[in-house]
Motif scaffolding. Structure first.
Motif, mmCIF file in Angstrom:
data_model
loop_
_atom_site.group_PDB
_atom_site.id
_atom_site.type_symbol
_atom_site.label_atom_id
_atom_site.label_comp_id
_atom_site.label_asym_id
_atom_site.label_seq_id
_atom_site.Cartn_x
_atom_site.Cartn_y
_atom_site.Cartn_z
ATOM 1 N N LYS A 1 0.829 -1.209 0.000
ATOM 2 C CA LYS A 1 0.000 0.000 0.000
ATOM 3 C C LYS A 1 0.861 1.256 0.000
ATOM 4 N N GLY A 2 1.949 1.210 -0.750
ATOM 5 C CA GLY A 2 2.839 2.347 -0.867
ATOM 6 C C GLY A 2 3.956 2.403 0.154
ATOM 7 N N LEU A 3 3.934 1.521 1.170
ATOM 8 C CA LEU A 3 4.949 1.538 2.211
ATOM 9 C C LEU A 3 6.017 0.484 1.934
ATOM 10 N N PRO A 4 7.295 0.848 1.888
ATOM 11 C CA PRO A 4 8.348 -0.155 1.704
ATOM 12 C C PRO A 4 8.585 -0.936 2.991
ATOM 13 N N VAL A 5 8.791 -2.247 2.837
ATOM 14 C CA VAL A 5 9.044 -3.122 3.975
ATOM 15 C C VAL A 5 10.211 -4.034 3.618
ATOM 16 N N HIS A 6 11.215 -4.088 4.494
ATOM 17 C CA HIS A 6 12.314 -5.034 4.339
ATOM 18 C C HIS A 6 11.907 -6.342 5.022
ATOM 19 N N VAL A 7 11.916 -7.421 4.256
ATOM 20 C CA VAL A 7 11.585 -8.741 4.794
ATOM 21 C C VAL A 7 12.821 -9.621 4.645
ATOM 22 N N TYR A 8 13.223 -10.231 5.742
ATOM 23 C CA TYR A 8 14.397 -11.100 5.766
ATOM 24 C C TYR A 8 13.945 -12.517 6.123
ATOM 25 N N VAL A 9 14.601 -13.518 5.537
ATOM 26 C CA VAL A 9 14.299 -14.899 5.892
ATOM 27 C C VAL A 9 15.611 -15.621 6.159
ATOM 28 N N THR A 10 15.637 -16.394 7.247
ATOM 29 C CA THR A 10 16.886 -17.005 7.671
ATOM 30 C C THR A 10 16.657 -18.397 8.238
ATOM 31 N N HIS A 11 17.729 -19.165 8.279
ATOM 32 C CA HIS A 11 17.742 -20.493 8.894
ATOM 33 C C HIS A 11 19.068 -20.610 9.626
ATOM 34 N N LEU A 12 19.012 -20.524 10.963
ATOM 35 C CA LEU A 12 20.225 -20.553 11.761
ATOM 36 C C LEU A 12 20.688 -21.983 12.022
ATOM 37 N N ASP A 13 21.935 -22.096 12.459
ATOM 38 C CA ASP A 13 22.587 -23.396 12.636
ATOM 39 C C ASP A 13 21.843 -24.269 13.641
ATOM 40 N N TYR A 14 21.798 -25.565 13.345
ATOM 41 C CA TYR A 14 20.998 -26.504 14.135
ATOM 42 C C TYR A 14 21.776 -27.195 15.244
ATOM 43 N N LYS B 1 10.931 -3.392 9.213
ATOM 44 C CA LYS B 1 11.679 -4.631 9.016
ATOM 45 C C LYS B 1 10.926 -5.797 9.639
ATOM 46 N N VAL B 2 10.943 -6.925 8.930
ATOM 47 C CA VAL B 2 10.331 -8.160 9.417
ATOM 48 C C VAL B 2 11.330 -9.284 9.191
ATOM 49 N N LEU B 3 11.667 -10.004 10.262
ATOM 50 C CA LEU B 3 12.589 -11.138 10.183
ATOM 51 C C LEU B 3 11.800 -12.422 10.399
#
Length: 282
Positions: A166-179, A204-206
């Motif tokens: 809706k016109g707003l920029p959002v940084h989205v991050y996706v990760t998988h940390l060590d098991y 920002k959304v992680l």
């Protein structure tokens, strides 16, 4: 050959795309100064296999569809990786079935077993109903599972996209940390994550599988920068879960959490987390 970021847009008919991008007239929360709602989810899809270890992309697509999320972070994603996922492009197929865009960030990109075949890739992905305007595949510290006697070293697979909601920029991050039980690699990964995210401004959304519980000491630095959306419910293993290791986390000053839940499903060995957010205007 260097690893690459591959972003593929699944095109939707013009009418449908317009319906996704444009809010209904008079919709609450979309006027000037009002926060903008966004539903996000994170799901470790176990390379397309359920708790029964049976590869079933129809089952996972149905589960993802039921979440009704605008943006989804996926972990353990195969793209032409091997027989366990029938050599298929799992990221691309899920995006097509859900009528979403996809950005895939490989952790591993290996030569094919057969000359001329696609590269064998495994990593994380973002699915989005909104247009992806930028994408990067960042390096963080990893301990490879593909080489003998590995040592911690920078490697790709920390995906970032920018979507415009809706016109707003959002940084989205996706990760998988060590098991691994030894937290030392996760300690380094958290430090890398904070450094990379600090370079970006705004919302920002992680999303990810952190392979650690919320009270784990190695995760504590993250909570200085981000709000853990919760909930206080376990996500792993999917059958009778005992630990919460899957997360939605958001920037403290520009994103608010309205609601969050863990979905009950055996379509993977993890349960997905889905959160309703409000993107704050400045």
């Amino acid at each position: 050959m260097s690893l690459r970021r591959r972003t593929v847009e699944i095109l939707i008919a013009a009418g449908l795309l317009g319906a996704v991008a444009a809010p209904p007239a008079g919709a609450a929360g979309h006027g000037p100064g009002h926060p903008v709602p966004l539903r996000v989810a994170t799901y470790n899809i176990h390379a397309g296999a359920g708790m029964d270890n049976v590869f079933d992309l129809d089952r996972q697509a149905a589960e993802l569809r039921s979440l009704d999320a605008d943006v989804i972070g996926l972990q353990e994603v195969d793209v032409h990786w091997g027989t366990r996922s029938e050599w298929r492009d799992v990221a691309g197929e899920l995006a097509e079935r859900l009528h979403m865009r996809v950005s895939f960030a490989p952790i591993y990109s290996l030569d094919p077993e057969t000359p001329g075949a696609p590269r064998r890739e495994f990593g994380v992905a973002v699915l989005s109903k909104y247009r992806i305007v930028n994408a990067e595949n960042h390096e963080i510290t990893r301990l490879s599972t593909q080489v003998p006697d590995p040592v911690p070293a920078p490697a790709p697979g920390f995906g970032e996209v920018v979507v415009r909601v809706k016109g707003l920029p959002v940084h989205v991050y996706v990760t998988h940390l060590d098991y691994r039980a030894d937290p030392s690699v996760r300690v380094a990964q958290v430090a890398d994550t904070r450094r990379i995210m600090a370079a970006d401004q705004g919302r920002k959304v992680l999303l990810g599988d952190f392979n650690a519980t919320p009270d784990a000491p190695e995760l504590a630095p993250l909570w200085a920068d981000l709000t853990d959306a919760g909930p206080d419910a376990p996500t792993f293993p999917a059958l009778d879960p005992v630990e919460r290791i899957d997360y939605v986390a958001v920037s403290k000053t520009s994103v608010r959490v309205r609601d969050v839940a863990v979905a009950e499903t055996l379509a993977s060995d993890h349960r997905p987390v889905v959160a309703d957010l409000l993107l704050l205007r400045r």
